[in-house]
Design a protein around this motif. Sequence first.
Motif, PDB file in Angstrom:
ATOM      1  N   ARG A  93       0.801  -1.222   0.000  1.00 35.15           N
ATOM      2  CA  ARG A  93       0.000   0.000   0.000  1.00 35.15           C
ATOM      3  C   ARG A  93       0.838   1.277   0.000  1.00 35.15           C
ATOM      4  NH1 ARG A  93      -5.330   1.533   3.710  1.00 35.15           N
ATOM      5  NH2 ARG A  93      -5.766   3.484   2.608  1.00 35.15           N
ATOM      6  N   PRO A  94       1.794   1.440   0.929  1.00 37.59           N
ATOM      7  CA  PRO A  94       2.573   2.686   0.888  1.00 37.59           C
ATOM      8  C   PRO A  94       3.380   2.837  -0.385  1.00 37.59           C
ATOM      9  CG  PRO A  94       3.497   1.134   2.486  1.00 37.59           C
ATOM     10  CD  PRO A  94       2.177   0.597   2.072  1.00 37.59           C
TER      11      PRO A  94
ATOM     12  N   LEU B  79       2.507   1.803  -3.501  1.00 37.13           N
ATOM     13  CA  LEU B  79       1.636   2.245  -4.580  1.00 37.13           C
ATOM     14  C   LEU B  79       1.112   3.654  -4.334  1.00 37.13           C
ATOM     15  CD1 LEU B  79      -0.317  -1.073  -5.273  1.00 37.13           C
ATOM     16  CD2 LEU B  79       1.590  -0.116  -6.574  1.00 37.13           C
ATOM     17  N   ASP B  80       0.829   3.976  -3.085  1.00 35.69           N
ATOM     18  CA  ASP B  80       0.397   5.344  -2.774  1.00 35.69           C
ATOM     19  C   ASP B  80       1.479   6.351  -3.142  1.00 35.69           C
ATOM     20  OD1 ASP B  80      -2.040   4.488  -1.827  1.00 35.69           O
ATOM     21  OD2 ASP B  80      -1.440   4.494   0.285  1.00 35.69           O
ATOM     22  N   GLY B  81       2.738   5.945  -3.007  1.00 35.89           N
ATOM     23  CA  GLY B  81       3.844   6.838  -3.298  1.00 35.89           C
ATOM     24  C   GLY B  81       4.132   7.031  -4.770  1.00 35.89           C
TER      25      GLY B  81
ATOM     26  N   GLY C  31       2.135   8.246  -6.937  1.00 39.55           N
ATOM     27  CA  GLY C  31       1.511   9.485  -7.382  1.00 39.55           C
ATOM     28  C   GLY C  31       0.582   9.331  -8.565  1.00 39.55           C
TER      29      GLY C  31
ATOM     30  N   SER D 103      -3.147   7.102 -10.096  1.00 41.07           N
ATOM     31  CA  SER D 103      -4.310   6.307  -9.706  1.00 41.07           C
ATOM     32  C   SER D 103      -4.026   4.834  -9.984  1.00 41.07           C
ATOM     33  CB  SER D 103      -5.549   6.760 -10.479  1.00 41.07           C
ATOM     34  OG  SER D 103      -5.339   6.639 -11.881  1.00 41.07           O
ATOM     35  N   TYR D 104      -4.506   3.972  -9.113  1.00 39.23           N
ATOM     36  CA  TYR D 104      -4.220   2.544  -9.263  1.00 39.23           C
ATOM     37  C   TYR D 104      -5.317   1.707  -8.633  1.00 39.23           C
ATOM     38  CZ  TYR D 104      -2.897   2.365  -4.305  1.00 39.23           C
ATOM     39  OH  TYR D 104      -2.929   2.408  -2.932  1.00 39.23           O
ATOM     40  N   GLU D 105      -5.304   0.438  -8.960  1.00 40.37           N
ATOM     41  CA  GLU D 105      -6.125  -0.558  -8.287  1.00 40.37           C
ATOM     42  C   GLU D 105      -5.282  -1.800  -8.054  1.00 40.37           C
ATOM     43  OE1 GLU D 105      -9.423  -2.030 -10.595  1.00 40.37           O
ATOM     44  OE2 GLU D 105      -8.163  -2.591 -12.311  1.00 40.37           O
TER      45      GLU D 105
ATOM     46  N   TRP E 184      -8.888   0.301   2.499  1.00 39.32           N
ATOM     47  CA  TRP E 184      -8.033   0.489   1.327  1.00 39.32           C
ATOM     48  C   TRP E 184      -8.934   0.412   0.097  1.00 39.32           C
ATOM     49  CZ3 TRP E 184      -3.385  -3.177  -0.198  1.00 39.32           C
ATOM     50  CH2 TRP E 184      -2.633  -2.547  -1.209  1.00 39.32           C
TER      51      TRP E 184
ATOM     52  N   GLN F  80      -8.579   1.239  -2.932  1.00 41.44           N
ATOM     53  CA  GLN F  80      -8.000   0.788  -4.208  1.00 41.44           C
ATOM     54  C   GLN F  80      -7.875  -0.727  -4.274  1.00 41.44           C
ATOM     55  OE1 GLN F  80      -6.746   3.124  -2.260  1.00 41.44           O
ATOM     56  NE2 GLN F  80      -6.174   4.958  -3.421  1.00 41.44           N
TER      57      GLN F  80
END
Length: 327
Positions: free
Chosen positions: A27-28, A30-32, A34, A36-38, A61, A63
């Motif tokens: 999670r961190p 993919l959040d980093g 910048g 959009s994602y799933e 979560w 996403q």
Amino acid sequence: MPDPELSVVVPMYDEEEVLPIFFERMRPLLDGLGISYEVLVVDDGSRDATASMLLEAAVDWHQLRVVRLLRNSGHQAAQSAGFRRARGKYLVTIDADLQDPPEVIAELLATARDKDVDVVYGVRSDRSSDSWPKRTTARMYYRLMCRLVGKDIPFDAADFRLVSRRVIDAVNSLPEDGRVFRLVIPWLGFPSAEVPYVRAERAAGVTKYNWSKMFRLAFDSVTAFSAAPLRLATWFGLLGGVLSGMFAVGALVIKLSGNSVPGWTSTVLAVSVIGAIQLLCLGLLGEYVARLFQSSQRRPQFLVGYDSLEDPGHETIDKPLDEVSAR
């Protein structure tokens, strides 16, 4: 809801032990990025608490998208389900065991953009952690596939890769069942690049991919991409005919020379050789006939029972079956 830039497809089967570590690292990261994602997790009919843990994590979560198959259909079928349902412009496939480091995803994405390619393979730069039998069989597998498929198959590249939407649509349009992704994607011929990485030990739990499954994958790879085994059967048949002729000539020479001795050794040898060749040829033919039979049945490769994107309020599979084939 707009389509995300990136879809991360993760097939899972009985992975409750590794899930807390998976969430903590993925999670961190993919959040980093910048973007959009799933994270599209395909639960391949898990028997443990994998599904409930995923659904619980999806509450916070957003996403995280959970797709549950009604039964265990196999790793390649789970990937097919992910390809069929992914919405991203790019798609990354990665296993849940974290042997393929999620941190490399950013490099895969950057390489695809910088080099303007449709496929980026994660290639292992070091196999020293594998046993000698596994290294040897892996090398034999990739060499054999290169010869049979007739394409450049990236060595030491398994199912950790990034593909573009063009590749996703091309794969989904293929009519075949039982596709082997590590061969199908190179066969398509899209522009590609490679990113080397070092594979880690499994983060937790035990592998679900034993030697029998690896052998099955190798056999499916050969029979799905080449008619060479059928030609091999033809050559064995010719060899059997040659051996039979040699035995006949030998028996005639011995008979004419008056040195024939009644015995069973030559008879048993001849019957054994010819019988073994015939059975092998029949077995190879049977494998192809079985594939034709399965194809004629037109059964879906997998059945999706639940998709959290379509039914986010439910945490059980209580909706009608959604039949999705890999065709």
